[in-house]
Design a protein around this motif. Structure first.
Motif, PDB file in Angstrom:
ATOM      1  N   GLY A 231     -18.329 -63.081  -3.316  1.00  0.00           N
ATOM      2  CA  GLY A 231     -17.125 -63.538  -3.982  1.00  0.00           C
ATOM      3  C   GLY A 231     -16.928 -65.015  -3.742  1.00  0.00           C
ATOM      4  N   VAL A 232     -15.888 -65.532  -4.287  1.00  0.00           N
ATOM      5  CA  VAL A 232     -15.652 -66.957  -4.168  1.00  0.00           C
ATOM      6  C   VAL A 232     -14.684 -67.182  -3.018  1.00  0.00           C
ATOM      7  N   LYS A 233     -15.034 -68.096  -2.144  1.00  0.00           N
ATOM      8  CA  LYS A 233     -14.156 -68.455  -1.033  1.00  0.00           C
ATOM      9  C   LYS A 233     -12.844 -68.969  -1.606  1.00  0.00           C
ATOM     10  N   ALA A 234     -11.768 -68.724  -0.905  1.00  0.00           N
ATOM     11  CA  ALA A 234     -10.475 -69.220  -1.366  1.00  0.00           C
ATOM     12  C   ALA A 234     -10.645 -70.677  -1.803  1.00  0.00           C
ATOM     13  N   ALA A 235     -10.276 -70.924  -3.040  1.00  0.00           N
ATOM     14  CA  ALA A 235     -10.575 -72.219  -3.618  1.00  0.00           C
ATOM     15  C   ALA A 235      -9.956 -73.345  -2.799  1.00  0.00           C
ATOM     16  N   GLY A 236     -10.732 -74.373  -2.539  1.00  0.00           N
ATOM     17  CA  GLY A 236     -10.199 -75.557  -1.888  1.00  0.00           C
ATOM     18  C   GLY A 236      -9.543 -76.441  -2.938  1.00  0.00           C
ATOM     19  N   GLU A 237      -9.274 -77.677  -2.543  1.00  0.00           N
ATOM     20  CA  GLU A 237      -8.683 -78.600  -3.502  1.00  0.00           C
ATOM     21  C   GLU A 237      -9.800 -79.377  -4.187  1.00  0.00           C
ATOM     22  N   LEU A 238      -9.668 -79.538  -5.485  1.00  0.00           N
ATOM     23  CA  LEU A 238     -10.664 -80.295  -6.232  1.00  0.00           C
ATOM     24  C   LEU A 238      -9.965 -81.417  -6.994  1.00  0.00           C
ATOM     25  N   TYR A 239     -10.431 -82.629  -6.780  1.00  0.00           N
ATOM     26  CA  TYR A 239      -9.790 -83.783  -7.430  1.00  0.00           C
ATOM     27  C   TYR A 239     -10.779 -84.564  -8.278  1.00  0.00           C
ATOM     28  N   GLU A 240     -10.292 -85.034  -9.418  1.00  0.00           N
ATOM     29  CA  GLU A 240     -11.069 -86.015 -10.191  1.00  0.00           C
ATOM     30  C   GLU A 240     -10.299 -87.323 -10.114  1.00  0.00           C
ATOM     31  N   LEU A 241     -10.816 -88.256  -9.338  1.00  0.00           N
ATOM     32  CA  LEU A 241     -10.062 -89.482  -9.059  1.00  0.00           C
ATOM     33  C   LEU A 241     -10.965 -90.680  -9.237  1.00  0.00           C
ATOM     34  N   ASP A 242     -10.374 -91.865  -9.340  1.00  0.00           N
ATOM     35  CA  ASP A 242     -11.250 -93.029  -9.327  1.00  0.00           C
ATOM     36  C   ASP A 242     -11.676 -93.294  -7.881  1.00  0.00           C
ATOM     37  N   THR A 243     -12.651 -94.172  -7.739  1.00  0.00           N
ATOM     38  CA  THR A 243     -13.292 -94.338  -6.434  1.00  0.00           C
ATOM     39  C   THR A 243     -12.291 -94.666  -5.322  1.00  0.00           C
ATOM     40  N   ASP A 244     -11.372 -95.584  -5.590  1.00  0.00           N
ATOM     41  CA  ASP A 244     -10.418 -95.980  -4.556  1.00  0.00           C
ATOM     42  C   ASP A 244      -9.534 -94.821  -4.118  1.00  0.00           C
ATOM     43  N   GLU A 245      -9.020 -94.093  -5.128  1.00  0.00           N
ATOM     44  CA  GLU A 245      -8.154 -92.961  -4.795  1.00  0.00           C
ATOM     45  C   GLU A 245      -8.937 -91.884  -4.044  1.00  0.00           C
ATOM     46  N   ALA A 246     -10.193 -91.701  -4.477  1.00  0.00           N
ATOM     47  CA  ALA A 246     -11.031 -90.685  -3.835  1.00  0.00           C
ATOM     48  C   ALA A 246     -11.214 -91.020  -2.357  1.00  0.00           C
ATOM     49  N   VAL A 247     -11.528 -92.282  -2.097  1.00  0.00           N
ATOM     50  CA  VAL A 247     -11.731 -92.716  -0.713  1.00  0.00           C
ATOM     51  C   VAL A 247     -10.447 -92.521   0.096  1.00  0.00           C
ATOM     52  N   GLY A 248      -9.323 -92.863  -0.503  1.00  0.00           N
ATOM     53  CA  GLY A 248      -8.033 -92.687   0.171  1.00  0.00           C
ATOM     54  C   GLY A 248      -7.771 -91.225   0.508  1.00  0.00           C
ATOM     55  N   THR A 249      -8.074 -90.347  -0.445  1.00  0.00           N
ATOM     56  CA  THR A 249      -7.848 -88.914  -0.224  1.00  0.00           C
ATOM     57  C   THR A 249      -8.712 -88.400   0.913  1.00  0.00           C
ATOM     58  N   ILE A 250      -9.981 -88.822   0.895  1.00  0.00           N
ATOM     59  CA  ILE A 250     -10.898 -88.358   1.950  1.00  0.00           C
ATOM     60  C   ILE A 250     -10.396 -88.826   3.316  1.00  0.00           C
ATOM     61  N   ILE A 251     -10.021 -90.095   3.391  1.00  0.00           N
ATOM     62  CA  ILE A 251      -9.578 -90.635   4.683  1.00  0.00           C
ATOM     63  C   ILE A 251      -8.328 -89.905   5.177  1.00  0.00           C
ATOM     64  N   SER A 252      -7.384 -89.654   4.266  1.00  0.00           N
ATOM     65  CA  SER A 252      -6.167 -89.013   4.759  1.00  0.00           C
ATOM     66  C   SER A 252      -6.444 -87.568   5.183  1.00  0.00           C
ATOM     67  N   LYS A 253      -7.356 -86.891   4.492  1.00  0.00           N
ATOM     68  CA  LYS A 253      -7.717 -85.523   4.897  1.00  0.00           C
ATOM     69  C   LYS A 253      -8.432 -85.507   6.255  1.00  0.00           C
ATOM     70  N   LEU A 254      -9.326 -86.464   6.447  1.00  0.00           N
ATOM     71  CA  LEU A 254     -10.055 -86.503   7.719  1.00  0.00           C
ATOM     72  C   LEU A 254      -9.102 -86.820   8.869  1.00  0.00           C
ATOM     73  N   LYS A 255      -8.077 -87.634   8.580  1.00  0.00           N
ATOM     74  CA  LYS A 255      -7.070 -87.942   9.601  1.00  0.00           C
ATOM     75  C   LYS A 255      -6.253 -86.694   9.906  1.00  0.00           C
ATOM     76  N   GLU A 256      -5.893 -85.996   8.842  1.00  0.00           N
ATOM     77  CA  GLU A 256      -5.100 -84.774   9.002  1.00  0.00           C
ATOM     78  C   GLU A 256      -5.851 -83.759   9.872  1.00  0.00           C
ATOM     79  N   LYS A 257      -7.177 -83.745   9.722  1.00  0.00           N
ATOM     80  CA  LYS A 257      -8.004 -82.791  10.482  1.00  0.00           C
ATOM     81  C   LYS A 257      -8.446 -83.367  11.829  1.00  0.00           C
ATOM     82  N   PHE A 258      -7.885 -84.495  12.211  1.00  0.00           N
ATOM     83  CA  PHE A 258      -8.178 -85.149  13.500  1.00  0.00           C
ATOM     84  C   PHE A 258      -9.645 -85.534  13.653  1.00  0.00           C
ATOM     85  N   ILE A 259     -10.309 -85.762  12.521  1.00  0.00           N
ATOM     86  CA  ILE A 259     -11.717 -86.149  12.631  1.00  0.00           C
ATOM     87  C   ILE A 259     -11.840 -87.661  12.820  1.00  0.00           C
TER      88      ILE A 259
END
Lengths: 260, 330
Positions: A231-259
């Motif tokens: 089956g399909v794992k509970a769907a995560g979040e999927l974004y279509e963003l421009d490069t800057d926004e994408a980078v921002g999203t990744i950074i904030s998620k990694l911060k949220e996860k204490f990485i």
């Protein structure tokens, strides 16, 4: 020298796609191939034929369409082909499969039995060693190089996690072969023409030396209790963003996860 | 076969050069769960030469009993002496369950033992649990991981299963833990020893085993060639991570096979798996989907990797990683 190569016809799993809506496999139209590790085994046998004038027999167990795999092996250059097929073999797990193949091998003369390390549809790597046990001969698995002294002794390189081992043994023995060790040759046009003219021996239960209770579903200690699509794992979040926004999203998620 | 005479959860405690392998401790950890459900004990089978000193480590990680065969014949792994030792111990102790690591050793030994004692063996299980009727339920992927099958072995004992390294988790060592050590003498039939080990050769591999990494930055075809890989390496350095790759990248020779994630490579479950330009063939997903947090960047929004990703970004992985590197450095 007599060599027997055991091969399996498998669906080309690299061609299998997932239906993204249901998470199930789309198997329609998936071509069948000779299992890659087994094909390397054929190549090893044919090199022994070229170097040491070995006689090479190929054997497979499977439904009628497995004949195609044997024809391909014949076209590559093997001398004889045997097709093990019988309703009594159906539903076999690895142990019952190995009993059927060992039963057929008892009819043949061999100095060396070659199997692939594992099949891509099951990945168990069990049938080769189990055949060797039934025939009471030595096994060497994960073979990546084979030398033969022309008399009885094999010198073998066996791949392990952090390197390899050099092992010696005498014929008869069984080896299981890695697909990246031997690049299989192509079929020749002449080989293809001849392959379809050659006879493939078809053997069933009556032609081999094995107890009926060791075969098929009845001879299989393991049974499928249930099969299910992951089956399909509970769907995560999927974004279509421009490069800057994408980078921002990744950074904030990694911060949220204490990485970071 | 009278199954009720078979008791206990046994683990083949693989050692190499006298060192207990990590997978053995992982299996001892799993065996504790199973033994608790069955109200039975955990036994570790330790084979080797001058090895008895390692038994305590197995007890500290959860074994109640260590069954140790210490003999020169067992110095290095060879199929026949190890099979004889295992079968002797199975005969003597009658295990209900026997777990073996799916290493090159375990995958050589397991099938040979199962055929000799005429029982079933289920390869590469990803989940083991005790069913209502006390049988072992062994779940494994088929067809590269998308189909799962739960296998049972009801009428034969022991119920044998191999498990890949990294799939189960070991328990923290408890140095106070006490256990029993039983030494066993194996009556070897040496006339059956047909294979000789000439030598064992170590090959250069990357320093870190990717299956032990906390963070993996994994490159796929979408990263392109050399310079793309350099971007991944740069990100890995910044995040104190290791680099892994999909089969496509390994096949073109940019990254060693020991860094390949997937069915024909390694199973990994880092805290963070960062898939850069990986579309996610089912063989790849099988090797990484248990990761703690999965970030995936791919330009095809229908790429299967997004089915397992916690955070999916549709876009050009090269550009995004390049910018991410710049931002993280400032």
């Amino acid at each position: 020298m007599n060599i027997v190569v055991c091969i399996k016809q498998v669906p080309d799993t690299t061609e299998i796609k997932i239906n993204p809506a249901t998470g199930t496999l789309i198997r329609d139209g998936v071509p069948s191939i000779i299992n890659p590790d087994d094909k390397a085994g054929l190549e090893l046998a044919l090199r022994m034929k070229d170097l040491h004038d070995a006689h090479v027999t190929v054997i497979t167990m499977g439904p009628p369409q497995a004949d195609n795999a044997l024809r391909e092996a014949l076209a590559m250059g093997v001398d004889d082909a045997i097709h093990l097929t019988d309703r009594k073999f159906a539903g076999a797990d690895t142990l019952a499969t190995s009993h059927a193949l060992a039963g057929a091998l008892r009819n043949l003369t061999f100095d060396l039995i070659i199997t692939g390390r594992q099949a891509i549809d099951g990945d168990t790597a069990q049938v080769g060693p189990q055949i060797a046990e039934h025939l009471d001969i030595a096994q060497v698995s994960y073979l990546r190089k084979l030398d033969y002294d022309g008399k009885r002794t094999f010198t073998i390189e066996r791949s392990i996690e952090d390197g390899y081992e050099i092992l010696e043994t005498e014929a008869p023995c069984l080896v299981t072969v890695l697909s990246d060790a031997f690049q299989a040759r192509y079929m020749t046009v002449k080989g293809i023409m001849e392959a379809y003219a050659k006879e493939v021996k078809v053997w069933g239960f009556n032609e081999i030396e094995v107890k009926e209770e060791d075969l098929g579903l009845k001879g299989s200690p393991t049974k499928v209790h249930k099969a299910f699509s992951r089956g399909v794992k509970a769907a995560g979040e999927l974004y279509e963003l421009d490069t800057d926004e994408a980078v921002g999203t990744i950074i904030s998620k990694l911060k949220e996860k204490f990485i970071i | 076969m009278e199954n009720s005479t078979y008791k206990g959860v046994y683990v083949f405690a693989e050692q190499r050069n006298g060192e207990i392998q990590k997978v053995a401790l992982e299996l001892v950890g799993k065996a504790r769960d199973l033994a608790a459900d069955l109200k039975e004990k955990v036994y570790a089978i330790l084979l080797g030469h001058n090895i008895a000193g390692q038994a305590q480590m197995l007890i500290e990680h959860g074994a109640d009993v260590v069954i140790c065969a210490d003999a020169p014949e067992l110095e290095s792994y060879l199929t026949e002496p190890y099979t004889q030792a295992m079968c002797h111990i199975i005969d003597l102790h009658k295990p209900d369950i026997l777990l073996i690591g799916a290493t090159t050793t375990g995958r050589d030994l397991g099938p040979r033992v199962s055929a000799r004692v005429a029982t079933g063996l289920t390869a590469d299980c990803t989940k083991l649990e005790i069913g209502e009727d006390k049988h072992l339920l062994m779940t494994r992927p088929a067809f590269g991981g998308n189909l799962m099958a739960t296998i049972v072995c009801k009428e034969h004992r022991p119920q044998m299963s191999t498990v890949r390294p990294g799939v189960m988790q070991s328990l923290e060592a408890d140095t106070q833990r006490q256990g029993e050590i039983i030494m066993v003498d194996v009556p070897f039939a040496t006339q059956k020893f047909k294979v000789r080990l000439v030598k064992s050769v170590k090959e250069k591999t990357s320093k870190i085993d990717i299956s032990e990494a906390k963070i993996l930055i994994s490159a796929g075809r979408g990263m392109g060639c050399c310079d793309g890989l350099n971007l991944v390496k740069e990100l890995a350095e910044t995040l104190d991570a290791q680099v892994s790759a999909s089969r496509a990248v390994v096949d073109c020779g940019l990254v060693g096979h020991d860094q390949q994630v997937g069915q024909t490579g390694k199973t990994v479950r880092p805290d963070l798996y960062f898939a850069a330009g990986i579309s996610g063939a089912i063989q790849h997903l099988a090797g990484m989907e248990e990761s703690g947090y999965i970030v995936a960047i791919n330009k095809d929004k229908y790429a299967p990797i997004f089915q397992v990703a916690d955070l999916g970004i549709v876009g050009d992985a090269r550009q995004i990683i390049k910018k991410l590197n710049d931002r993280l450095k400032n």
